[in-house]
Motif scaffolding. Structure first.
Motif, PDB file in Angstrom:
ATOM      1  N   VAL A  37      13.568  -5.719  -3.176  1.00 22.24           N
ATOM      2  CA  VAL A  37      12.767  -6.266  -1.928  1.00 22.24           C
ATOM      3  C   VAL A  37      11.423  -6.131  -1.813  1.00 22.24           C
ATOM      4  O   VAL A  37      10.824  -6.878  -1.055  1.00 22.24           O
ATOM      5  CB  VAL A  37      13.751  -5.561  -0.760  1.00 22.24           C
ATOM      6  CG1 VAL A  37      13.160  -4.060  -0.666  1.00 22.24           C
ATOM      7  CG2 VAL A  37      13.291  -5.945   0.747  1.00 22.24           C
ATOM      8  N   ARG A  53       5.207  -7.100   6.584  1.00 30.17           N
ATOM      9  CA  ARG A  53       6.598  -7.191   6.195  1.00 30.17           C
ATOM     10  C   ARG A  53       6.776  -6.111   4.889  1.00 30.17           C
ATOM     11  O   ARG A  53       7.503  -5.517   4.823  1.00 30.17           O
ATOM     12  CB  ARG A  53       7.269  -8.272   5.925  1.00 30.17           C
ATOM     13  CG  ARG A  53       8.623  -8.479   5.544  1.00 30.17           C
ATOM     14  CD  ARG A  53       9.331  -9.838   5.994  1.00 30.17           C
ATOM     15  NE  ARG A  53      10.737  -9.806   5.632  1.00 30.17           N
ATOM     16  CZ  ARG A  53      11.600  -9.423   6.529  1.00 30.17           C
ATOM     17  NH1 ARG A  53      11.458  -9.152   7.804  1.00 30.17           N
ATOM     18  NH2 ARG A  53      12.916  -9.552   6.015  1.00 30.17           N
ATOM     19  N   ARG A  56       6.336  -2.703   5.755  1.00 32.05           N
ATOM     20  CA  ARG A  56       7.590  -2.316   6.365  1.00 32.05           C
ATOM     21  C   ARG A  56       8.714  -2.065   5.426  1.00 32.05           C
ATOM     22  O   ARG A  56       9.407  -1.048   5.565  1.00 32.05           O
ATOM     23  CB  ARG A  56       8.320  -3.375   7.405  1.00 32.05           C
ATOM     24  CG  ARG A  56       9.079  -2.808   8.436  1.00 32.05           C
ATOM     25  CD  ARG A  56       9.562  -3.873   9.376  1.00 32.05           C
ATOM     26  NE  ARG A  56       8.374  -4.176  10.128  1.00 32.05           N
ATOM     27  CZ  ARG A  56       7.737  -5.168  10.541  1.00 32.05           C
ATOM     28  NH1 ARG A  56       8.487  -6.481  10.164  1.00 32.05           N
ATOM     29  NH2 ARG A  56       6.695  -5.426  11.111  1.00 32.05           N
ATOM     30  N   TYR A  57       8.685  -2.708   4.344  1.00 25.57           N
ATOM     31  CA  TYR A  57       9.774  -2.628   3.076  1.00 25.57           C
ATOM     32  C   TYR A  57       9.222  -1.218   2.678  1.00 25.57           C
ATOM     33  O   TYR A  57      10.035  -0.202   2.208  1.00 25.57           O
ATOM     34  CB  TYR A  57       9.588  -3.365   2.004  1.00 25.57           C
ATOM     35  CG  TYR A  57      10.043  -4.878   2.474  1.00 25.57           C
ATOM     36  CD1 TYR A  57      11.117  -4.898   3.319  1.00 25.57           C
ATOM     37  CD2 TYR A  57       9.670  -6.037   1.983  1.00 25.57           C
ATOM     38  CE1 TYR A  57      11.688  -6.142   3.588  1.00 25.57           C
ATOM     39  CE2 TYR A  57      10.097  -7.139   2.090  1.00 25.57           C
ATOM     40  CZ  TYR A  57      11.040  -7.326   3.032  1.00 25.57           C
ATOM     41  OH  TYR A  57      11.603  -8.534   3.429  1.00 25.57           O
ATOM     42  N   ARG A  82      22.683  -1.912   3.920  1.00 21.77           N
ATOM     43  CA  ARG A  82      22.106  -1.642   5.186  1.00 21.77           C
ATOM     44  C   ARG A  82      20.891  -1.954   5.569  1.00 21.77           C
ATOM     45  O   ARG A  82      19.982  -1.378   6.215  1.00 21.77           O
ATOM     46  CB  ARG A  82      22.575  -0.295   5.833  1.00 21.77           C
ATOM     47  CG  ARG A  82      23.856  -0.267   5.737  1.00 21.77           C
ATOM     48  CD  ARG A  82      24.484   1.071   6.463  1.00 21.77           C
ATOM     49  NE  ARG A  82      23.698   1.373   7.583  1.00 21.77           N
ATOM     50  CZ  ARG A  82      23.805   2.674   8.039  1.00 21.77           C
ATOM     51  NH1 ARG A  82      24.242   3.715   7.275  1.00 21.77           N
ATOM     52  NH2 ARG A  82      22.964   3.031   9.047  1.00 21.77           N
ATOM     53  N   PHE A  83      20.105  -2.803   4.942  1.00 24.18           N
ATOM     54  CA  PHE A  83      18.626  -2.968   4.861  1.00 24.18           C
ATOM     55  C   PHE A  83      18.376  -3.553   6.331  1.00 24.18           C
ATOM     56  O   PHE A  83      17.340  -2.792   6.874  1.00 24.18           O
ATOM     57  CB  PHE A  83      18.096  -4.085   3.895  1.00 24.18           C
ATOM     58  CG  PHE A  83      16.812  -4.294   4.110  1.00 24.18           C
ATOM     59  CD1 PHE A  83      15.776  -3.474   3.575  1.00 24.18           C
ATOM     60  CD2 PHE A  83      16.020  -5.459   4.886  1.00 24.18           C
ATOM     61  CE1 PHE A  83      14.427  -3.316   3.683  1.00 24.18           C
ATOM     62  CE2 PHE A  83      14.760  -5.500   4.827  1.00 24.18           C
ATOM     63  CZ  PHE A  83      13.817  -4.682   4.313  1.00 24.18           C
ATOM     64  N   SER A  84      19.074  -4.531   6.941  1.00 31.54           N
ATOM     65  CA  SER A  84      18.421  -4.873   8.047  1.00 31.54           C
ATOM     66  C   SER A  84      18.539  -3.800   9.294  1.00 31.54           C
ATOM     67  O   SER A  84      17.707  -3.555  10.346  1.00 31.54           O
ATOM     68  CB  SER A  84      19.283  -5.984   8.655  1.00 31.54           C
ATOM     69  OG  SER A  84      20.677  -5.724   8.857  1.00 31.54           O
ATOM     70  N   ASP A  85      19.569  -2.949   9.118  1.00 31.45           N
ATOM     71  CA  ASP A  85      19.425  -1.552   9.992  1.00 31.45           C
ATOM     72  C   ASP A  85      18.377  -0.779   9.604  1.00 31.45           C
ATOM     73  O   ASP A  85      17.634  -0.433  10.722  1.00 31.45           O
ATOM     74  CB  ASP A  85      20.791  -0.959   9.820  1.00 31.45           C
ATOM     75  CG  ASP A  85      22.151  -1.721  10.072  1.00 31.45           C
ATOM     76  OD1 ASP A  85      22.126  -2.556  11.087  1.00 31.45           O
ATOM     77  OD2 ASP A  85      23.097  -1.080   9.706  1.00 31.45           O
ATOM     78  N   TYR A  86      18.093  -0.372   8.537  1.00 33.06           N
ATOM     79  CA  TYR A  86      16.857   0.230   8.180  1.00 33.06           C
ATOM     80  C   TYR A  86      15.423  -0.374   8.941  1.00 33.06           C
ATOM     81  O   TYR A  86      14.769   0.097   9.289  1.00 33.06           O
ATOM     82  CB  TYR A  86      16.625   0.639   6.906  1.00 33.06           C
ATOM     83  CG  TYR A  86      17.666   1.658   6.355  1.00 33.06           C
ATOM     84  CD1 TYR A  86      17.713   2.857   7.060  1.00 33.06           C
ATOM     85  CD2 TYR A  86      18.794   1.455   5.605  1.00 33.06           C
ATOM     86  CE1 TYR A  86      18.693   3.846   6.798  1.00 33.06           C
ATOM     87  CE2 TYR A  86      19.543   2.199   5.007  1.00 33.06           C
ATOM     88  CZ  TYR A  86      19.641   3.583   5.626  1.00 33.06           C
ATOM     89  OH  TYR A  86      20.669   4.387   5.282  1.00 33.06           O
ATOM     90  N   GLU A  87      15.294  -1.719   8.564  1.00 36.55           N
ATOM     91  CA  GLU A  87      14.058  -2.493   8.906  1.00 36.55           C
ATOM     92  C   GLU A  87      14.412  -2.490  10.674  1.00 36.55           C
ATOM     93  O   GLU A  87      13.171  -2.221  10.897  1.00 36.55           O
ATOM     94  CB  GLU A  87      14.295  -3.724   8.469  1.00 36.55           C
ATOM     95  CG  GLU A  87      13.044  -4.503   8.844  1.00 36.55           C
ATOM     96  CD  GLU A  87      13.128  -6.192   8.293  1.00 36.55           C
ATOM     97  OE1 GLU A  87      11.877  -6.714   8.088  1.00 36.55           O
ATOM     98  OE2 GLU A  87      14.265  -6.693   7.985  1.00 36.55           O
ATOM     99  N   GLU A  88      15.274  -2.652  11.169  1.00 34.70           N
ATOM    100  CA  GLU A  88      15.283  -2.435  12.536  1.00 34.70           C
ATOM    101  C   GLU A  88      14.760  -1.095  13.142  1.00 34.70           C
ATOM    102  O   GLU A  88      14.000  -0.787  14.149  1.00 34.70           O
ATOM    103  CB  GLU A  88      16.659  -2.653  13.273  1.00 34.70           C
ATOM    104  CG  GLU A  88      16.746  -3.120  14.731  1.00 34.70           C
ATOM    105  CD  GLU A  88      18.121  -3.548  15.102  1.00 34.70           C
ATOM    106  OE1 GLU A  88      18.734  -2.757  15.996  1.00 34.70           O
ATOM    107  OE2 GLU A  88      18.706  -4.550  14.525  1.00 34.70           O
TER     108      GLU A  88
END
Length: 117
Positions: A37, A53, A56-57, A82-88
């Motif tokens: 990522v 971004r 953020r990663y 669960r990347f989108s959960d962590y990113e949120e």
């Protein structure tokens, strides 16, 4: 984490990113190799250029490895599932940090104004 500069800056050097998380640049390069990522752009000289971004990663990876104590394999699996959960969550933390900084600055300004009055 040191907050991202709000001066309209689009790219951050690897040194700036490493400083944000208080890690060595070699750690950032290692994470880049290990996590698909994380793919910062590179200029003609080969210098890495991190977008917000990308930062953020790095923040998500940092949280999993350094804060939560995940193994490398565990962090990779968590990101995959669960990347989108962590990113949120990271976006929420960044917003809270910015809000906190704003409120502290406002409190300081009000205190100074009261001293003058």
């Amino acid at each position: 984490m040191e907050e991202l500069k709000s001066n309209g800056k689009y790219y951050y050097s690897i040194g700036e990113v490493a400083a944000m998380f208080n890690v060595n640049t070699s750690m950032i390069r290692y994470w880049e190799k290990e996590f698909d990522v994380l793919r910062p752009r590179k200029n003609k000289k080969g210098n890495r250029l991190f977008t917000q971004r990308d930062v953020r990663y790095v923040h998500v990876i940092y949280q999993l490895l350094k804060v939560k104590g995940y193994t490398l394999a565990g962090a990779k699996l968590a990101l995959k599932e669960r990347f989108s959960d962590y990113e949120e969550r990271i976006i929420m933390l960044e917003t809270l940090d910015k809000t906190r900084s704003f409120l502290l600055d406002l409190d300081k300004a009000l205190a100074e104004k009261q001293k003058k009055a």
